[in-house]
Design an enzyme around this catalytic site. Sequence first.
Site, PDB file in Angstrom:
ATOM      1  N   ASN A 120       0.807  -1.221   0.000  1.00  0.00           N
ATOM      2  CA  ASN A 120       0.000   0.000   0.000  1.00  0.00           C
ATOM      3  C   ASN A 120       0.841   1.273   0.000  1.00  0.00           C
ATOM      4  O   ASN A 120       0.387   2.296  -0.519  1.00  0.00           O
ATOM      5  CB  ASN A 120      -0.916  -0.031   1.243  1.00  0.00           C
ATOM      6  CG  ASN A 120      -1.579   1.300   1.494  1.00  0.00           C
ATOM      7  OD1 ASN A 120      -2.537   1.668   0.818  1.00  0.00           O
ATOM      8  ND2 ASN A 120      -1.061   2.060   2.462  1.00  0.00           N
TER       9      ASN A 120
ATOM     10  N   SER B 201      -3.208   0.027  -6.344  1.00  0.00           N
ATOM     11  CA  SER B 201      -2.982   0.747  -7.585  1.00  0.00           C
ATOM     12  C   SER B 201      -3.850   2.009  -7.593  1.00  0.00           C
ATOM     13  O   SER B 201      -4.146   2.568  -6.527  1.00  0.00           O
ATOM     14  CB  SER B 201      -3.293  -0.191  -8.760  1.00  0.00           C
ATOM     15  OG  SER B 201      -3.032   0.444  -9.976  1.00  0.00           O
TER      16      SER B 201
ATOM     17  N   TYR C  63       3.487   9.326 -11.129  1.00  0.00           N
ATOM     18  CA  TYR C  63       2.462   8.536 -10.416  1.00  0.00           C
ATOM     19  C   TYR C  63       1.725   7.599 -11.374  1.00  0.00           C
ATOM     20  O   TYR C  63       1.573   6.404 -11.109  1.00  0.00           O
ATOM     21  CB  TYR C  63       1.492   9.485  -9.723  1.00  0.00           C
ATOM     22  CG  TYR C  63       0.507   8.802  -8.797  1.00  0.00           C
ATOM     23  CD1 TYR C  63       0.911   8.296  -7.576  1.00  0.00           C
ATOM     24  CD2 TYR C  63      -0.835   8.660  -9.162  1.00  0.00           C
ATOM     25  CE1 TYR C  63       0.016   7.673  -6.722  1.00  0.00           C
ATOM     26  CE2 TYR C  63      -1.739   8.036  -8.320  1.00  0.00           C
ATOM     27  CZ  TYR C  63      -1.309   7.541  -7.096  1.00  0.00           C
ATOM     28  OH  TYR C  63      -2.211   6.920  -6.248  1.00  0.00           O
TER      29      TYR C  63
ATOM     30  N   LYS D 175       1.901   3.414 -11.313  1.00  0.00           N
ATOM     31  CA  LYS D 175       0.719   2.585 -11.032  1.00  0.00           C
ATOM     32  C   LYS D 175       0.422   1.651 -12.216  1.00  0.00           C
ATOM     33  O   LYS D 175      -0.023   0.511 -12.023  1.00  0.00           O
ATOM     34  CB  LYS D 175      -0.490   3.465 -10.695  1.00  0.00           C
ATOM     35  CG  LYS D 175      -0.328   4.230  -9.377  1.00  0.00           C
ATOM     36  CD  LYS D 175      -0.120   3.306  -8.178  1.00  0.00           C
ATOM     37  CE  LYS D 175      -0.085   4.067  -6.851  1.00  0.00           C
ATOM     38  NZ  LYS D 175       0.121   3.209  -5.688  1.00  0.00           N
TER      39      LYS D 175
ATOM     40  N   VAL E 134      -9.858   8.777  -2.149  1.00  0.00           N
ATOM     41  CA  VAL E 134     -10.036   8.549  -0.710  1.00  0.00           C
ATOM     42  C   VAL E 134      -9.558   9.772   0.077  1.00  0.00           C
ATOM     43  O   VAL E 134      -8.511  10.361  -0.248  1.00  0.00           O
ATOM     44  CB  VAL E 134      -9.236   7.296  -0.259  1.00  0.00           C
ATOM     45  CG1 VAL E 134      -9.713   6.838   1.108  1.00  0.00           C
ATOM     46  CG2 VAL E 134      -9.363   6.161  -1.268  1.00  0.00           C
TER      47      VAL E 134
ATOM     48  N   THR F 236      -7.584  11.139   2.377  1.00  0.00           N
ATOM     49  CA  THR F 236      -6.367  10.832   3.145  1.00  0.00           C
ATOM     50  C   THR F 236      -5.401  12.013   3.023  1.00  0.00           C
ATOM     51  O   THR F 236      -5.611  12.905   2.193  1.00  0.00           O
ATOM     52  CB  THR F 236      -5.661   9.589   2.561  1.00  0.00           C
ATOM     53  OG1 THR F 236      -5.151   9.958   1.259  1.00  0.00           O
ATOM     54  CG2 THR F 236      -6.573   8.386   2.425  1.00  0.00           C
TER      55      THR F 236
END
Length: 260
Positions: free
Chosen positions: A87, A138, A152, A156, A183, A185
């Site tokens: 992760n 991913s 990025y 991925k 998400v 975060t």
Amino acid sequence: MSAKTIIITGASRGLGAAIARAAAELGAAVVLNARSAEALEAAAGQIAAAGGTALAVPGDVSRDDDCERLVDAAVSRFGRLDALVNNAGILEPIAPIAEADPQAWQRSWAVNVLGPVLMTRAALPHLRESGGRIVHISSGAANRPVVGWGAYCTTKAALNHLNRVLALEEPTLTTIAVRPGAVDTPMQGVLREKGAAGMTPEEHARFIRRYEEGDLLPPELPGRAIAVLALHAPHEWSGEFLSWDDDAVQALVREATAAR
Ligand SMILES: NC(=O)c1ccc[n+]([C@@H]2O[C@H](COP(=O)([O-])OP(=O)(O)OC[C@H]3O[C@@H](n4cnc5c(N)ncnc54)[C@H](OP(=O)(O)O)[C@@H]3O)[C@@H](O)[C@H]2O)c1
């Protein structure tokens, strides 16, 4: 029989911490990793306070010796390894390819691609023994090009292909790549704070709007789905790139939750 043991990298905050909490709720012994020892201990302490079993092992996934140490610590403490969730990941550099710092590109590949390779290599002997599972975190950016996200997006995409190769090479394991959605975060905070320098104004504004309108996912939702996949995904899904909210994934989540 002892509980299943799962390693989750990047588990001090955000999605990784939510995956760890969900895996502990599902009865697994959870081994959490990230670089910042203090935040990691706090995340493990939260799981223990809720009645779960957690071990914090600080380390950098781009370092071979740290990955070996993490797997050794998990196996010597719990005697087995059933799942690995790759992760840990970073978004930066956020800059067009022509302008981005090459060293920041190297760091992105070291954490987002080499990290999962090193973790997988260290965990493989134990996962072969348990017939275990690997989940690679991913992103939709693996398939969708985004201006300013060259590093990025390409890391991925590489991770998805790593997953496919691994599924062929390790037929006794179940290895899956997952898209967790957008998400809420700290990584999304980085995007809002630094994205203006490299993204198109429209794309940057779209992410800010999603945050302001409460349209980002709480980490608990994809976190639970990913924990269930890491502990229960059927072997026939090996090599696939799934979305956390695919119907089949959500059916598995309902089944695993009902079985508790
Ligand atoms: N948030 C989203 O919308 C979103 C969308 C799609 C995919 N994802 C993916 O989901 C994963 C988790 O993202 P997130 O949003 O939760 O990010 P985050 O909030 O920035 O958390 C990243 C975690 O990874 C750790 N980490 C970073 N570099 C590391 C390294 N070299 N070695 C070990 N741990 C490291 C961080 O802790 P330390 O800094 O202390 O090491 C932290 O625990 C990433 O792979 C990301 O690409 C996120």
